[in-house]
Design a protein around this motif. Structure first.
Motif, short mmCIF file in Angstrom:
data_model
loop_
_atom_site.label_atom_id
_atom_site.label_comp_id
_atom_site.label_asym_id
_atom_site.label_seq_id
_atom_site.Cartn_x
_atom_site.Cartn_y
_atom_site.Cartn_z
N LYS A 1 53.62 93.23 59.35
CA LYS A 1 54.87 92.57 59.75
C LYS A 1 54.71 91.84 61.08
CE LYS A 1 58.26 95.28 57.24
NZ LYS A 1 59.58 95.86 57.33
N THR A 2 53.94 92.43 62.00
CA THR A 2 53.75 91.73 63.29
C THR A 2 52.93 90.47 63.09
OG1 THR A 2 51.85 93.14 63.78
CG2 THR A 2 53.95 93.78 64.75
N LEU A 3 52.00 90.47 62.13
CA LEU A 3 51.22 89.27 61.88
C LEU A 3 52.03 88.15 61.23
CD1 LEU A 3 47.89 90.91 60.59
CD2 LEU A 3 48.27 89.75 62.77
N ARG A 4 53.17 88.49 60.62
CA ARG A 4 54.03 87.48 60.00
C ARG A 4 54.90 86.76 61.01
NH1 ARG A 4 56.41 91.41 55.77
NH2 ARG A 4 54.59 91.84 54.52
N LYS A 5 54.99 87.28 62.23
CA LYS A 5 55.90 86.70 63.22
C LYS A 5 55.41 85.30 63.63
CE LYS A 5 57.57 90.88 65.44
NZ LYS A 5 57.59 91.65 66.68
N ARG A 6 56.32 84.56 64.25
CA ARG A 6 56.00 83.22 64.74
C ARG A 6 55.01 83.34 65.90
NH1 ARG A 6 59.74 78.31 65.44
NH2 ARG A 6 60.88 79.48 63.88
N VAL A 7 54.07 82.43 65.90
CA VAL A 7 53.05 82.43 66.94
C VAL A 7 53.51 81.56 68.08
CG1 VAL A 7 50.64 81.92 67.46
CG2 VAL A 7 51.27 82.77 65.20
N ASP A 8 53.39 82.07 69.30
CA ASP A 8 53.75 81.29 70.49
C ASP A 8 52.47 80.71 71.12
OD1 ASP A 8 56.46 81.31 70.70
OD2 ASP A 8 56.57 83.13 71.93
N PHE A 9 52.41 79.38 71.24
CA PHE A 9 51.28 78.74 71.91
C PHE A 9 51.73 78.33 73.30
CE2 PHE A 9 50.60 77.78 67.35
CZ PHE A 9 49.38 78.40 67.20
N ASP A 10 51.52 79.17 74.26
CA ASP A 10 51.98 78.88 75.63
C ASP A 10 51.13 77.90 76.33
OD1 ASP A 10 54.16 80.57 75.50
OD2 ASP A 10 52.94 82.31 76.06
#
Length: 138
Positions: A129-138
């Motif tokens: 489930k954590t891998l499905r989250k949106r990825v933040d590219f800071d």
């Protein structure tokens, strides 16, 4: 004599049977012949052991009245003799069922390995489930 078990039996005068007209379809014959059997068994006045009496009276059977009388209506067969035998057999089965003691439940503990498998499965699901989250590219 009705044989309940190897040690318990009921004499014929402990229950009362009367012939009544059967319900349902059947044409002219059903209106003339009293082939159904009405069996009445007084639990409190019977010679059954106390354990059986208490078990029967505490059961939530709709065939047992407030006064402790078990009423069985047998009308499955066309002849009075067959219905009489059916009513007696059903009485025996009800009393035998009341004498059965339920097997006591023993509390069990899950094994350490099964607990570990359960937690590992939950961790794996959480990781997915954590891998499905949106990825933040800071």
């Amino acid at each position: 004599m009705l044989e309940i078990s190897s040690t318990i039996s009921l004499s014929d005068n402990e229950y009362d049977m009367s012939a009544i007209r059967a319900q349902g379809a059947g044409g002219q014959n059903v209106n003339k012949v009293s082939s159904a059997i009405h069996l009445r068994f007084d639990i409190k006045a019977s010679s059954l052991p106390e354990f059986y009496k208490e078990s029967l009276l505490n059961s939530r059977d709709s065939r047992i009245t407030q006064d402790g009388i078990l009423i069985i209506k047998a009308q499955n067969f066309r002849t009075q003799e067959q219905n009489r035998a059916d009513a007696q057999q059903r009485l025996v089965e009800i009393i035998q069922k009341a004498g059965d003691k339920p097997k006591p439940r023993r509390a069990t503990k899950p094994t350490r390995a099964s607990q570990k498998r359960r937690v590992d499965g939950k961790k794996k699901q959480g990781q997915q489930k954590t891998l499905r989250k949106r990825v933040d590219f800071d």
